[in-house]
Design a protein around this motif. Structure first.
Motif, PDB file in Angstrom:
ATOM      1  N   GLN A  57       0.842  -1.190   0.000  1.00  0.00           N
ATOM      2  CA  GLN A  57       0.000   0.000   0.000  1.00  0.00           C
ATOM      3  C   GLN A  57       0.882   1.247   0.000  1.00  0.00           C
ATOM      4  N   MET A  58       0.493   2.247  -0.745  1.00  0.00           N
ATOM      5  CA  MET A  58       1.261   3.493  -0.828  1.00  0.00           C
ATOM      6  C   MET A  58       0.370   4.612  -0.303  1.00  0.00           C
ATOM      7  N   LEU A  59       0.493   4.907   0.995  1.00  0.00           N
ATOM      8  CA  LEU A  59      -0.461   5.786   1.657  1.00  0.00           C
ATOM      9  C   LEU A  59       0.189   7.057   2.195  1.00  0.00           C
ATOM     10  N   GLU A  60      -0.518   8.147   2.056  1.00  0.00           N
ATOM     11  CA  GLU A  60      -0.242   9.375   2.773  1.00  0.00           C
ATOM     12  C   GLU A  60      -1.100   9.374   4.043  1.00  0.00           C
ATOM     13  N   PRO A  61      -0.764  10.193   5.041  1.00  0.00           N
ATOM     14  CA  PRO A  61      -1.584  10.218   6.266  1.00  0.00           C
ATOM     15  C   PRO A  61      -3.071  10.452   5.995  1.00  0.00           C
ATOM     16  N   ASP A  62      -3.387  11.336   5.051  1.00  0.00           N
ATOM     17  CA  ASP A  62      -4.794  11.580   4.727  1.00  0.00           C
ATOM     18  C   ASP A  62      -5.478  10.306   4.243  1.00  0.00           C
ATOM     19  N   PRO A  79      -5.623   8.293  26.243  1.00  0.00           N
ATOM     20  CA  PRO A  79      -4.883   9.276  27.048  1.00  0.00           C
ATOM     21  C   PRO A  79      -3.370   9.052  26.979  1.00  0.00           C
ATOM     22  N   LYS A  80      -2.640  10.090  27.307  1.00  0.00           N
ATOM     23  CA  LYS A  80      -1.176  10.012  27.392  1.00  0.00           C
ATOM     24  C   LYS A  80      -0.562   9.564  26.068  1.00  0.00           C
ATOM     25  N   ASN A  81      -0.962  10.223  24.989  1.00  0.00           N
ATOM     26  CA  ASN A  81      -0.394   9.897  23.689  1.00  0.00           C
ATOM     27  C   ASN A  81       0.434  11.080  23.184  1.00  0.00           C
ATOM     28  N   PRO A  82       1.724  11.124  23.513  1.00  0.00           N
ATOM     29  CA  PRO A  82       2.559  12.245  23.068  1.00  0.00           C
ATOM     30  C   PRO A  82       3.119  12.057  21.664  1.00  0.00           C
ATOM     31  N   PHE A  83       2.927  10.867  21.087  1.00  0.00           N
ATOM     32  CA  PHE A  83       3.601  10.537  19.837  1.00  0.00           C
ATOM     33  C   PHE A  83       2.627  10.504  18.668  1.00  0.00           C
ATOM     34  N   PHE A  84       2.073  11.643  18.337  1.00  0.00           N
ATOM     35  CA  PHE A  84       1.211  11.691  17.166  1.00  0.00           C
ATOM     36  C   PHE A  84       1.920  12.446  16.047  1.00  0.00           C
ATOM     37  N   LEU A  85       1.547  12.143  14.821  1.00  0.00           N
ATOM     38  CA  LEU A  85       2.146  12.760  13.656  1.00  0.00           C
ATOM     39  C   LEU A  85       1.726  14.227  13.582  1.00  0.00           C
ATOM     40  N   GLU A  86       2.682  15.107  13.344  1.00  0.00           N
ATOM     41  CA  GLU A  86       2.379  16.537  13.310  1.00  0.00           C
ATOM     42  C   GLU A  86       1.269  16.834  12.306  1.00  0.00           C
ATOM     43  N   GLY A  87       0.242  17.502  12.793  1.00  0.00           N
ATOM     44  CA  GLY A  87      -0.897  17.835  11.949  1.00  0.00           C
ATOM     45  C   GLY A  87      -1.958  16.758  11.904  1.00  0.00           C
ATOM     46  N   TYR A  88      -1.665  15.608  12.500  1.00  0.00           N
ATOM     47  CA  TYR A  88      -2.603  14.474  12.473  1.00  0.00           C
ATOM     48  C   TYR A  88      -2.692  13.859  13.875  1.00  0.00           C
ATOM     49  N   PRO A  89      -3.495  14.436  14.761  1.00  0.00           N
ATOM     50  CA  PRO A  89      -3.604  13.891  16.121  1.00  0.00           C
ATOM     51  C   PRO A  89      -4.193  12.484  16.157  1.00  0.00           C
ATOM     52  N   GLU A  90      -4.811  12.050  15.060  1.00  0.00           N
ATOM     53  CA  GLU A  90      -5.379  10.696  15.009  1.00  0.00           C
ATOM     54  C   GLU A  90      -4.338   9.645  14.659  1.00  0.00           C
ATOM     55  N   VAL A  91      -3.151  10.072  14.211  1.00  0.00           N
ATOM     56  CA  VAL A  91      -2.130   9.138  13.732  1.00  0.00           C
ATOM     57  C   VAL A  91      -1.011   9.033  14.769  1.00  0.00           C
ATOM     58  N   THR A  92      -0.890   7.868  15.386  1.00  0.00           N
ATOM     59  CA  THR A  92       0.138   7.620  16.395  1.00  0.00           C
ATOM     60  C   THR A  92       1.365   6.994  15.734  1.00  0.00           C
ATOM     61  N   ILE A  93       2.539   7.470  16.135  1.00  0.00           N
ATOM     62  CA  ILE A  93       3.791   6.936  15.601  1.00  0.00           C
ATOM     63  C   ILE A  93       4.290   5.813  16.511  1.00  0.00           C
ATOM     64  N   LEU A  94       4.632   4.676  15.930  1.00  0.00           N
ATOM     65  CA  LEU A  94       5.285   3.571  16.632  1.00  0.00           C
ATOM     66  C   LEU A  94       6.678   3.423  16.027  1.00  0.00           C
ATOM     67  N   SER A  95       7.714   3.631  16.823  1.00  0.00           N
ATOM     68  CA  SER A  95       9.053   3.610  16.254  1.00  0.00           C
ATOM     69  C   SER A  95      10.111   3.508  17.347  1.00  0.00           C
TER      70      SER A  95
END
Length: 285
Positions: A57-62, A79-95
């Motif tokens: 899949q070739m996806l952009e955040p949108d 709660p306590k989710n500091p790791f979201f993608l800038e501009g996308y509070p619904e997208v959490t980064i796992l890394s």
């Protein structure tokens, strides 16, 4: 659960696990490509197989947010989710990647335990969508357990004993950091049925996990601990598991209402970068 691959026009559903897991072949989930019939095929596959994989899949955040929203309202990961993608509070980064010496996302490897997402809330997540843009060449698998199959496999006497019981779920601090006193007060322990009925399929499954379930209501501490130990041992048997081995640009979708999962260790010299979106759920019953 269907036992044979099925098709709807260009999409093919290929089972890849014993009781759980399927690969969807021929799908592109971008909104400009995926039509309603294609989405309904994906949704039915998720209900049938509980975990579905879409490769390449070739996806952009949108794209990811729009696709996730087809299943229901998208939440911010709890709660306590500091790791979201800038501009996308619904997208959490796992890394495991560090920037300026600090992690850019949740690190789910050595410390991860079996869990179902955010069961410490009144309305746990219905499911999640996880997209991989960097994956290690080995390790970093994600394991899934089929809690419906595990429930069915229990002896009748055990099912009869637990069908009406409830379990206590709490926020585990290793999940996202220590809570302040005010945060703890705002997030008390939650009680959920130990056996949950799926609101769409009507099928029953166990609804406990080692990471978040701490006790069974109405039982003495020793009796509660013994029962949970028995159930935890049962639901992590190999016959109920599917192991997802990640490939670049995999999109993975799972149903939190009847599964639990955990990630496995990988060599930290390799980078892992994934983006997760979560779907609002309802009160378990």
């Amino acid at each position: 659960m269907p036992s044979e691959a099925g098709t709807t026009d260009t999409l093919k559903v290929r089972p890849i696990g014993k009781t759980i897991g399927a690969e969807i072949i021929g799908a592109d989930v971008r909104e400009s490509v995926l039509d309603e019939d294609g989405f309904q095929c994906l949704k039915q596959a998720l209900l049938d197989y509980k975990v579905i994989t879409l490769r390449n899949q070739m996806l952009e955040p949108d794209d990811q947010v729009a696709f996730t929203s087809k299943f229901g309202p998208v939440n911010d990961g709890g709660p306590k989710n500091p790791f979201f993608l800038e501009g996308y509070p619904e997208v959490t980064i796992l890394s495991n990647i560090l920037k300026d010496g600090k992690p850019i996302g949740f690190q789910t490897d050595q410390t991860d335990e079996w869990h179902t997402d955010i069961t410490y809330l009144d309305k746990p997540s219905m499911g999640a969508v996880l997209y991989a843009t960097e994956v290690p060449p080995e390790g970093a698998d994600t394991l899934f357990a089929d809690l419906e199959a595990a429930y069915i496999a229990l002896p009748d006497t055990v099912r009869g004993r637990i069908d009406k019981l409830r379990a206590i779920h709490t926020y585990p601090e290793q999940y996202g950091g220590k809570l302040t006193e005010s945060e703890k007060a705002a997030m008390p322990a939650r009680s959920h049925p130990l056996v949950r009925t799926h609101p769409e399929t009507g099928r029953k499954s166990l609804f406990v996990s080692p990471m978040m379930t701490i006790a069974v209501e109405g039982l003495r501490e020793e009796e509660s601990d013994d029962l949970l130990k028995e159930l935890f041992g049962h639901i992590t048997k190999p016959e109920f598991m599917y192991t997802h081995k990640w490939e670049l640009n995999d999109l993975l979708i799972w149903d939190n209402r009847c599964t639990m999962h955990k990630s496995t260790w990988f060599d930290p010299k390799y980078s892992r970068l994934m983006y997760r979106t979560m779907i609002d759920g309802d009160v378990p019953y």
